[in-house]
Design a protein around this motif. Structure first.
Motif, PDB file in Angstrom:
ATOM      1  N   ASN A   1      -9.328 -52.741 -28.011  1.00  0.00           N
ATOM      2  CA  ASN A   1      -8.177 -53.267 -28.741  1.00  0.00           C
ATOM      3  C   ASN A   1      -6.890 -53.003 -27.977  1.00  0.00           C
ATOM      4  O   ASN A   1      -6.713 -51.920 -27.391  1.00  0.00           O
ATOM      5  N   ILE A   2      -5.981 -53.973 -27.982  1.00  0.00           N
ATOM      6  CA  ILE A   2      -4.661 -53.772 -27.384  1.00  0.00           C
ATOM      7  C   ILE A   2      -3.814 -52.984 -28.369  1.00  0.00           C
ATOM      8  O   ILE A   2      -3.525 -53.453 -29.472  1.00  0.00           O
ATOM      9  N   ILE A   3      -3.443 -51.778 -27.981  1.00  0.00           N
ATOM     10  CA  ILE A   3      -2.703 -50.900 -28.895  1.00  0.00           C
ATOM     11  C   ILE A   3      -1.216 -50.824 -28.549  1.00  0.00           C
ATOM     12  O   ILE A   3      -0.422 -50.302 -29.329  1.00  0.00           O
ATOM     13  N   TYR A   4      -0.842 -51.336 -27.382  1.00  0.00           N
ATOM     14  CA  TYR A   4       0.569 -51.300 -27.001  1.00  0.00           C
ATOM     15  C   TYR A   4       0.845 -52.343 -25.925  1.00  0.00           C
ATOM     16  O   TYR A   4       0.041 -52.527 -25.007  1.00  0.00           O
ATOM     17  N   VAL A   5       1.967 -53.045 -26.071  1.00  0.00           N
ATOM     18  CA  VAL A   5       2.427 -54.000 -25.065  1.00  0.00           C
ATOM     19  C   VAL A   5       3.819 -53.579 -24.622  1.00  0.00           C
ATOM     20  O   VAL A   5       4.691 -53.304 -25.458  1.00  0.00           O
ATOM     21  N   GLY A   6       4.030 -53.505 -23.326  1.00  0.00           N
ATOM     22  CA  GLY A   6       5.340 -53.145 -22.801  1.00  0.00           C
ATOM     23  C   GLY A   6       5.720 -54.051 -21.647  1.00  0.00           C
ATOM     24  O   GLY A   6       4.910 -54.848 -21.159  1.00  0.00           O
ATOM     25  N   LYS A   7       6.947 -53.934 -21.213  1.00  0.00           N
ATOM     26  CA  LYS A   7       7.424 -54.725 -20.064  1.00  0.00           C
ATOM     27  C   LYS A   7       8.167 -53.799 -19.116  1.00  0.00           C
ATOM     28  O   LYS A   7       8.599 -52.707 -19.489  1.00  0.00           O
ATOM     29  N   SER A   8       8.326 -54.262 -17.901  1.00  0.00           N
ATOM     30  CA  SER A   8       9.097 -53.494 -16.924  1.00  0.00           C
ATOM     31  C   SER A   8       9.535 -54.414 -15.796  1.00  0.00           C
ATOM     32  O   SER A   8       8.880 -55.409 -15.512  1.00  0.00           O
ATOM     33  N   LYS A   9      10.638 -54.064 -15.165  1.00  0.00           N
ATOM     34  CA  LYS A   9      11.034 -54.805 -13.965  1.00  0.00           C
ATOM     35  C   LYS A   9      10.412 -54.181 -12.723  1.00  0.00           C
ATOM     36  O   LYS A   9      10.575 -54.702 -11.621  1.00  0.00           O
ATOM     37  N   ALA A  10       9.687 -53.074 -12.900  1.00  0.00           N
ATOM     38  CA  ALA A  10       8.939 -52.445 -11.803  1.00  0.00           C
ATOM     39  C   ALA A  10       7.668 -51.850 -12.412  1.00  0.00           C
ATOM     40  O   ALA A  10       7.652 -50.707 -12.847  1.00  0.00           O
ATOM     41  N   LEU A  11       6.596 -52.638 -12.452  1.00  0.00           N
ATOM     42  CA  LEU A  11       5.376 -52.248 -13.152  1.00  0.00           C
ATOM     43  C   LEU A  11       4.808 -50.907 -12.668  1.00  0.00           C
ATOM     44  O   LEU A  11       4.421 -50.065 -13.469  1.00  0.00           O
ATOM     45  N   LYS A  12       4.743 -50.736 -11.382  1.00  0.00           N
ATOM     46  CA  LYS A  12       4.142 -49.519 -10.825  1.00  0.00           C
ATOM     47  C   LYS A  12       4.823 -48.258 -11.357  1.00  0.00           C
ATOM     48  O   LYS A  12       4.150 -47.327 -11.830  1.00  0.00           O
ATOM     49  N   LYS A  13       6.130 -48.230 -11.315  1.00  0.00           N
ATOM     50  CA  LYS A  13       6.876 -47.048 -11.752  1.00  0.00           C
ATOM     51  C   LYS A  13       6.714 -46.820 -13.252  1.00  0.00           C
ATOM     52  O   LYS A  13       6.502 -45.678 -13.700  1.00  0.00           O
ATOM     53  N   ARG A  14       6.812 -47.897 -14.033  1.00  0.00           N
ATOM     54  CA  ARG A  14       6.774 -47.745 -15.491  1.00  0.00           C
ATOM     55  C   ARG A  14       5.402 -47.315 -15.989  1.00  0.00           C
ATOM     56  O   ARG A  14       5.276 -46.363 -16.751  1.00  0.00           O
ATOM     57  N   VAL A  15       4.346 -47.998 -15.544  1.00  0.00           N
ATOM     58  CA  VAL A  15       3.009 -47.677 -16.038  1.00  0.00           C
ATOM     59  C   VAL A  15       2.579 -46.295 -15.550  1.00  0.00           C
ATOM     60  O   VAL A  15       1.952 -45.526 -16.290  1.00  0.00           O
ATOM     61  N   SER A  16       2.941 -45.944 -14.326  1.00  0.00           N
ATOM     62  CA  SER A  16       2.594 -44.613 -13.796  1.00  0.00           C
ATOM     63  C   SER A  16       3.214 -43.501 -14.632  1.00  0.00           C
ATOM     64  O   SER A  16       2.640 -42.411 -14.748  1.00  0.00           O
ATOM     65  N   SER A  17       4.383 -43.770 -15.229  1.00  0.00           N
ATOM     66  CA  SER A  17       5.080 -42.730 -16.002  1.00  0.00           C
ATOM     67  C   SER A  17       4.281 -42.298 -17.229  1.00  0.00           C
ATOM     68  O   SER A  17       4.448 -41.183 -17.718  1.00  0.00           O
ATOM     69  N   TYR A  18       3.385 -43.149 -17.734  1.00  0.00           N
ATOM     70  CA  TYR A  18       2.584 -42.776 -18.901  1.00  0.00           C
ATOM     71  C   TYR A  18       1.548 -41.712 -18.566  1.00  0.00           C
ATOM     72  O   TYR A  18       1.147 -40.933 -19.434  1.00  0.00           O
ATOM     73  N   PHE A  19       1.124 -41.682 -17.327  1.00  0.00           N
ATOM     74  CA  PHE A  19       0.014 -40.807 -16.958  1.00  0.00           C
ATOM     75  C   PHE A  19       0.444 -39.682 -16.026  1.00  0.00           C
ATOM     76  O   PHE A  19      -0.394 -38.996 -15.444  1.00  0.00           O
ATOM     77  N   GLY A  20       1.739 -39.462 -15.906  1.00  0.00           N
ATOM     78  CA  GLY A  20       2.253 -38.392 -15.069  1.00  0.00           C
ATOM     79  C   GLY A  20       2.593 -37.158 -15.886  1.00  0.00           C
ATOM     80  O   GLY A  20       2.386 -37.096 -17.102  1.00  0.00           O
ATOM     81  N   LYS A  21       3.174 -36.187 -15.228  1.00  0.00           N
ATOM     82  CA  LYS A  21       3.518 -34.927 -15.892  1.00  0.00           C
ATOM     83  C   LYS A  21       4.622 -35.084 -16.912  1.00  0.00           C
ATOM     84  O   LYS A  21       4.717 -34.318 -17.866  1.00  0.00           O
ATOM     85  N   THR A  22       5.495 -36.104 -16.714  1.00  0.00           N
ATOM     86  CA  THR A  22       6.634 -36.261 -17.620  1.00  0.00           C
ATOM     87  C   THR A  22       6.209 -36.556 -19.042  1.00  0.00           C
ATOM     88  O   THR A  22       6.964 -36.352 -19.972  1.00  0.00           O
ATOM     89  N   ILE A  23       4.972 -37.049 -19.238  1.00  0.00           N
ATOM     90  CA  ILE A  23       4.521 -37.391 -20.582  1.00  0.00           C
ATOM     91  C   ILE A  23       4.461 -36.158 -21.475  1.00  0.00           C
ATOM     92  O   ILE A  23       4.507 -36.258 -22.695  1.00  0.00           O
ATOM     93  N   LYS A  24       4.378 -34.958 -20.887  1.00  0.00           N
ATOM     94  CA  LYS A  24       4.344 -33.731 -21.677  1.00  0.00           C
ATOM     95  C   LYS A  24       5.611 -33.540 -22.485  1.00  0.00           C
ATOM     96  O   LYS A  24       5.623 -32.858 -23.505  1.00  0.00           O
ATOM     97  N   ASP A  25       6.693 -34.120 -22.042  1.00  0.00           N
ATOM     98  CA  ASP A  25       7.968 -33.962 -22.737  1.00  0.00           C
ATOM     99  C   ASP A  25       8.201 -35.043 -23.784  1.00  0.00           C
ATOM    100  O   ASP A  25       9.209 -35.037 -24.473  1.00  0.00           O
ATOM    101  N   GLU A  26       7.295 -35.998 -23.894  1.00  0.00           N
ATOM    102  CA  GLU A  26       7.481 -37.091 -24.829  1.00  0.00           C
ATOM    103  C   GLU A  26       7.171 -36.649 -26.257  1.00  0.00           C
ATOM    104  O   GLU A  26       6.589 -35.581 -26.502  1.00  0.00           O
ATOM    105  N   LYS A  27       7.508 -37.522 -27.228  1.00  0.00           N
ATOM    106  CA  LYS A  27       7.294 -37.208 -28.620  1.00  0.00           C
ATOM    107  C   LYS A  27       5.814 -37.322 -28.984  1.00  0.00           C
ATOM    108  O   LYS A  27       5.016 -37.894 -28.259  1.00  0.00           O
ATOM    109  N   HIS A  28       5.476 -36.789 -30.155  1.00  0.00           N
ATOM    110  CA  HIS A  28       4.083 -36.689 -30.586  1.00  0.00           C
ATOM    111  C   HIS A  28       3.402 -38.051 -30.621  1.00  0.00           C
ATOM    112  O   HIS A  28       2.244 -38.194 -30.198  1.00  0.00           O
ATOM    113  N   LYS A  29       4.080 -39.079 -31.136  1.00  0.00           N
ATOM    114  CA  LYS A  29       3.467 -40.403 -31.244  1.00  0.00           C
ATOM    115  C   LYS A  29       3.110 -40.950 -29.872  1.00  0.00           C
ATOM    116  O   LYS A  29       2.068 -41.594 -29.696  1.00  0.00           O
ATOM    117  N   MET A  30       3.975 -40.710 -28.886  1.00  0.00           N
ATOM    118  CA  MET A  30       3.704 -41.177 -27.536  1.00  0.00           C
ATOM    119  C   MET A  30       2.486 -40.459 -26.955  1.00  0.00           C
ATOM    120  O   MET A  30       1.616 -41.082 -26.331  1.00  0.00           O
TER     121      MET A  30
END
Length: 368
Positions: A28-57
Motif C-alpha cells: 500500500n502507498i502510505i505516503y506521497v511526497g515531492k522534491s526538487k532533488a529526489l536523492k537528497k530528500r528521500v535519503s533524509s528519511y533513512f539517515g541519522k537525522t530521522i532520530k530527531d523527527e516527531k513520533h508520527k514520522m
C-alpha cells in the motif's frame, strides 16, 4: 527491504525534481511526497537525522519496506503531480503528517479570554481559520506584523494591573481597561484583521511600506529590513485570494521554467490551468538569436490552437482546484527558476508577436 537497503537505494536516485511514494509490507502507498532533488530528500528519511523527527514520522519510516519514484521536468510539475496523487490515493500518512510537515493555519478565536491573531496547527471547533499556509517558519512573522498593526493584545490572559507597559507604549489597544469605547474598538480591529486575511483590506501593506521608506531615510536599516520582511510575508498571505481570482479570470499567459537537467520548459496557461507544455532541452544559456526564434515560432503555433479555446468560466473553484491554483500561482509569482507573462486578449497578429518577443527578452535576461 531493511533501512540500510532503503538508504542504499535512495543514494542511487537522481538529484532531479520528482515525486516519491512510500509503500508498506502489503504494497500500500502510505505516503506521497515531492522534491526538487529526489536523492537528497528521500535519503533524509533513512539517515541519522530521522532520530530527531516527531513520533508520527518515525512510525511512518518504520512502516516503509519499499518506495517508487517518478522524475518530472520541473519542480512545478512535481508539486502538481504530488497534489494530484494525494487526492487520488489518499495515503494515510499524508493526512497524519500534514500538520507536522509544513501546513499551518491562522486563527482568530473570539471566544478566547483575549482574542488575537495566532498560528494554529489545525482547525478547532471554534474560531475563524485562514489557510492552510505552507510557510511555517515565516508565518509567525506575519502574525506578529498583523497583531502589531492592529495593536492586538500581547497577552493571552487579562491582567489585574491597569495600564501595563505594552498599553503605555501604545503597542496594545488595552482591552484589559474594560472601557466600553476600547472594547468596541477592539472588536472592530479584530474584524479588520479578519478582513485583511480574507483579502478585503490591504491598508496594512501601505502602512508598512511607508514605515520601511521612513526607516530607510533615517538610516535605521534594521527596522527597514524588519518592515520589508513583514511586507513580504503579508503579501504571501494574500496569495490564496489572488490565486483564486486569477484562476477565475481565465486570462492567458506564457511561462518559461528552467529544467534542472538543462534547457527550458514552455507552459501556456488559461488562468492557472496549464493547457500546453513543451520541453526545449537543446536551448541553453547563453541563448542565441535562433533559439528565441524557435521559441517564438513554437509559442505562436501552439497558442493559435490552445489559446483560442474558450474555456467555460466559473464562479467558484472546488477545493482541489483551489489547491492546484495556489500551487501554480505561487510558483510562477515567486520562483527565480520561472518567468511568467499575461498575454493580451485579442486574436494573434503583430501585437502578440511583439508581446511574445518582449516576454522572451525579459525571460532570458532574468535567467542570465
Amino acid at each position: 527491504m531493511t533501512i540500510d537497503e532503503l538508504q542504499q537505494k535512495a543514494k542511487l536516485l537522481p538529484s532531479l525534481p520528482g515525486i516519491y511514494m512510500m509503500r508498506d509490507s502489503l504494497g500500500n502507498i502510505i505516503y506521497v511526497g515531492k522534491s526538487k532533488a529526489l536523492k537528497k530528500r528521500v535519503s533524509s528519511y533513512f539517515g541519522k537525522t530521522i532520530k530527531d523527527e516527531k513520533h508520527k514520522m518515525k512510525r511512518m519510516v518504520a512502516s516503509i519496506v519499499s518506495f517508487d519514484y517518478q522524475e518530472t521536468d520541473t519542480e512545478l510539475d512535481a508539486l502538481l503531480l504530488e497534489c494530484k496523487l494525494i487526492k487520488e490515493l489518499k495515503p494515510i500518512y499524508n493526512s497524519l503528517l500534514k500538520n507536522d510537515k509544513r501546513y499551518r493555519f491562522i486563527e482568530i478565536n473570539r471566544e478566547a479570554e483575549l482574542p488575537r491573531v495566532n498560528v494554529a496547527f489545525e482547525k478547532g471547533d471554534v474560531g475563524e481559520y485562514f489557510g492552510p499556509y505552507d510557510i511555517p517558519y515565516r508565518l509567525n512573522i506575519g502574525v506578529e506584523a498583523i497583531n502589531s498593526y492592529y495593536k492586538l493584545p500581547l497577552c493571552k490572559k487579562r491582567v489585574q494591573k491597569k495600564e501595563c507597559l505594552a498599553y503605555r507604549m501604545k503597542r496594545c489597544i488595552g482591552p484589559c481597561q474594560e472601557e466600553k469605547a476600547i472594547l468596541i474598538d477592539y472588536e472592530s480591529r479584530l474584524q479588520e484583521a479578519a478582513h485583511f486575511l480574507e483579502g478585503k483590506d490591504l491598508e496594512i501593506l501601505t502602512y508598512y511600506e511607508e514605515k520601511m521608506q521612513m526607516a530607510s531615510e533615517r538610516l535605521e536599516f534594521e527596522k527597514a529590513v524588519q518592515y520589508r520582511e513583514y511586507i513580504a510575508v503579508l503579501k504571501m498571505l494574500g496569495y490564496r485570494k489572488e490565486a483564486i481570482g486569477f484562476s477565475l479570470d481565465n486570462r492567458r499567459g506564457i511561462a518559461l521554467v528552467k529544467i534542472p537537467r538543462g534547457g527550458f520548459k514552455l507552459y501556456l496557461l488559461r488562468g492557472t490551468q496549464i493547457v500546453y507544455t513543451r520541453c526545449f532541452e537543446e536551448i541553453a544559456a547563453p541563448v542565441q538569436k535562433e533559439h528565441k526564434q524557435i521559441l517564438q515560432k513554437a509559442i505562436l503555433e501552439a497558442g493559435d490552437k490552445y489559446f483560442k479555446q474558450r474555456l467555460q468560466s466559473k464562479k467558484h473553484l472546488e477545493k482541489g482546484e483551489v489547491d492546484e491554483a495556489m500551487i501554480t500561482y505561487y510558483y510562477l509569482k515567486t520562483k527565480r527558476e520561472s518567468c511568467y507573462e499575461v498575454i493580451e486578449e485579442n486574436d494573434y497578429g503583430k501585437v502578440q508577436k511583439r508581446q511574445i518577443n518582449q516576454f522572451l527578452n525579459k525571460a532570458f535576461k532574468n535567467f542570465q
